[in-house]
Structures are given as structure tokens and as C-alpha cells.
Design an enzyme around this catalytic site. Structure first.
Site, PDB file in Angstrom:
ATOM      1  N   ARG A 107     -42.656 -45.060  -2.996  1.00 50.24           N
ATOM      2  CA  ARG A 107     -41.852 -45.745  -4.020  1.00 50.24           C
ATOM      3  C   ARG A 107     -40.733 -44.867  -4.571  1.00 50.24           C
ATOM      4  NH1 ARG A 107     -46.694 -46.967  -7.988  1.00 50.24           N
ATOM      5  NH2 ARG A 107     -47.006 -44.787  -7.372  1.00 50.24           N
ATOM      6  N   GLN A 142     -29.937 -34.389 -31.291  1.00 55.55           N
ATOM      7  CA  GLN A 142     -28.864 -34.976 -30.497  1.00 55.55           C
ATOM      8  C   GLN A 142     -29.205 -34.835 -29.022  1.00 55.55           C
ATOM      9  OE1 GLN A 142     -24.886 -33.968 -31.870  1.00 55.55           O
ATOM     10  NE2 GLN A 142     -24.135 -33.833 -29.784  1.00 55.55           N
ATOM     11  N   ASN A 198     -27.246 -35.180 -25.192  1.00 54.23           N
ATOM     12  CA  ASN A 198     -25.930 -35.271 -24.562  1.00 54.23           C
ATOM     13  C   ASN A 198     -26.042 -35.474 -23.060  1.00 54.23           C
ATOM     14  OD1 ASN A 198     -24.873 -34.637 -27.100  1.00 54.23           O
ATOM     15  ND2 ASN A 198     -24.748 -32.464 -26.634  1.00 54.23           N
ATOM     16  N   TYR A 201     -28.825 -32.812 -21.805  1.00 51.30           N
ATOM     17  CA  TYR A 201     -29.462 -31.787 -22.612  1.00 51.30           C
ATOM     18  C   TYR A 201     -29.803 -32.285 -24.008  1.00 51.30           C
ATOM     19  CZ  TYR A 201     -24.420 -30.704 -23.338  1.00 51.30           C
ATOM     20  OH  TYR A 201     -23.062 -30.765 -23.540  1.00 51.30           O
ATOM     21  N   GLU A 248     -17.226 -24.472 -33.400  1.00 46.71           N
ATOM     22  CA  GLU A 248     -17.422 -24.002 -32.032  1.00 46.71           C
ATOM     23  C   GLU A 248     -16.723 -22.669 -31.796  1.00 46.71           C
ATOM     24  OE1 GLU A 248     -17.353 -25.696 -27.519  1.00 46.71           O
ATOM     25  OE2 GLU A 248     -15.823 -26.423 -28.885  1.00 46.71           O
TER      26      GLU A 248
END
EC number: 5.1.3.-
Length: 204
Positions: A21, A45, A47, A130, A141
């Protein structure tokens, strides 16, 4: 789960059940994770990134302290996934480890808070999924040039790499952001529980 040569980086290899399968696997198990890491993975979160071959992206700590822990897998295609220790005061500061993540082995890579993360698509439509412990904060950032020879990551030489974010204000050479206030500090990071050794520049 296997501790890599960067403190706070772990690789999980799932058992894959295959039959006529198709296949089934558990690419994340909370109990196994907590037994190895020492704390549960807080999920804030999830992503999904789809990249064309040769594209390479890198970032360090994309959220305010203590940073964002990640649990990464490749759902389609193949990527070279790299962890860089950019935490000031870490026993493995400046070291990196690289693993090939693909849709055949379905391995999961855990990165503790504050670790730098880069990946390069080795195939078209390489899909990386992730889980993140904290929401992404764009203005916080701090990216380091993944091709900077001062880091020394051994990227594939048979592919013309296309770096993502090159030339942006947060995309810094490696030597410049070592001063206080730019890179995350090792002390107080929740993921800094297993102080592994290792060599600078560990390849796949």
C-alpha cells in the site's frame, strides 16, 4: 535520537513500515524527544518551504531571546541541512554539522534555541517542513552569509549555489556579528542541556 557534533543538535531516524500500500512512519515522537532532550517541544508555528534546486537559505536567531527551536524534516526531494553554532559562549561555537534530509529516510533534525540553520535544495521541489517553538519575528532576524569561507561549510561543488537574502542588511559576514547584542548567548538557552564535543566542520 543521535547527538550531532554541534551541541543541541539531534538527528532522529524513524522506523518506516512499508508494504504494497505504501509506507507509514512517525517522524516525530514526543516521548522519545523528551527523553533525549530533557524537555518537551513547545509548538507555536509549523512551516513548509518548497525550493528549486541550488537555492540556499540561512538564518541564525529569528526571534527575540531565547530564540526559536526547530524540528525539521524533508517531505519531498532532498536537501543538505546545516546546523551552525552561533551562540556566544557555547563550547561548540563556530562549528557546523551537515546532514542530508530526504523523502526516503524521513529523518528529523532538531535544533536547539539560538542555533543557526541553513539548507540547500539538492533537487527541484525540495519540500522542508519544520515545527517551531516560537513564532517568527521578521524584524529580529539575524542572518549570516552561508557561503562565508570563515564558517567553512562544505557545500556541494557540482551545483551553482543561489543564496537567498544575499546583500540584505541582516545577511552579515560571519566575523562581523560576533560582538555582543547580535548573536544569541549560550547561557540560559533551554536547549543547551547536552554539551557535546565534536569537530569544527562536520560533513554529511
Amino acid at each position: 535520537m543521535e547527538l550531532l557534533d554541534v551541541d543541541g543538535a539531534w538527528l532522529y531516524t524513524p522506523e518506516i513500515m512499508r508494504d504494497e500500500r505504501g509506507e507509514f512512519l512517525e517522524w516525530f515522537r514526543g516521548r522519545t524527544f523528551q527523553e533525549k532532550i530533557g524537555h518537551p517541544l513547545s509548538l507555536a508555528q509549523a512551516n513548509c518551504s518548497v525550493s528549486r534546486k541550488a537555492f540556499c537559505a540561512a538564518s541564525t536567531s529569528p526571534t527575540p531571546p531565547p530564540g526559536q527551536a526547530k524540528y525539521v524534516t524533508c517531505a519531498s526531494g532532498t536537501v543538505l541541512d546545516v546546523v551552525v553554532d552561533v551562540r556566544r559562549g557555547s563550547p561548540t561555537f563556530g562549528r557546523w554539522a551537515a546532514v542530508r534530509l530526504d523523502a526516503a529516510r524521513h529523518q528529523g533534525l532538531y535544533l536547539a534555541e539560538g542555533l543557526g540553520h541553513a539548507f540547500m535544495a539538492l533537487t527541484d521541489d525540495a519540500t522542508v517542513v519544520y515545527l517551531c517553538s516560537q513564532p517568527y519575528v521578521a524584524e529580529a532576524e539575524r542572518a549570516v552569509d552561508p557561503l562565508d569561507p570563515a564558517i567553512g561549510i562544505e557545500w556541494p561543488t557540482d551545483i551553482d549555489i543561489v543564496p537567498v537574502g544575499e546583500g540584505t542588511p541582516t545577511h552579515r559576514p560571519w566575523r562581523r556579528p560576533r560582538r555582543p547584542g547580535i548573536l544569541p548567548d549560550y547561557e540560559g538557552v533551554p536547549g543547551a542541556l547536552h554539551r557535546g564535543g565534536g569537530r569544527r566542520g562536520t560533513g554529511p
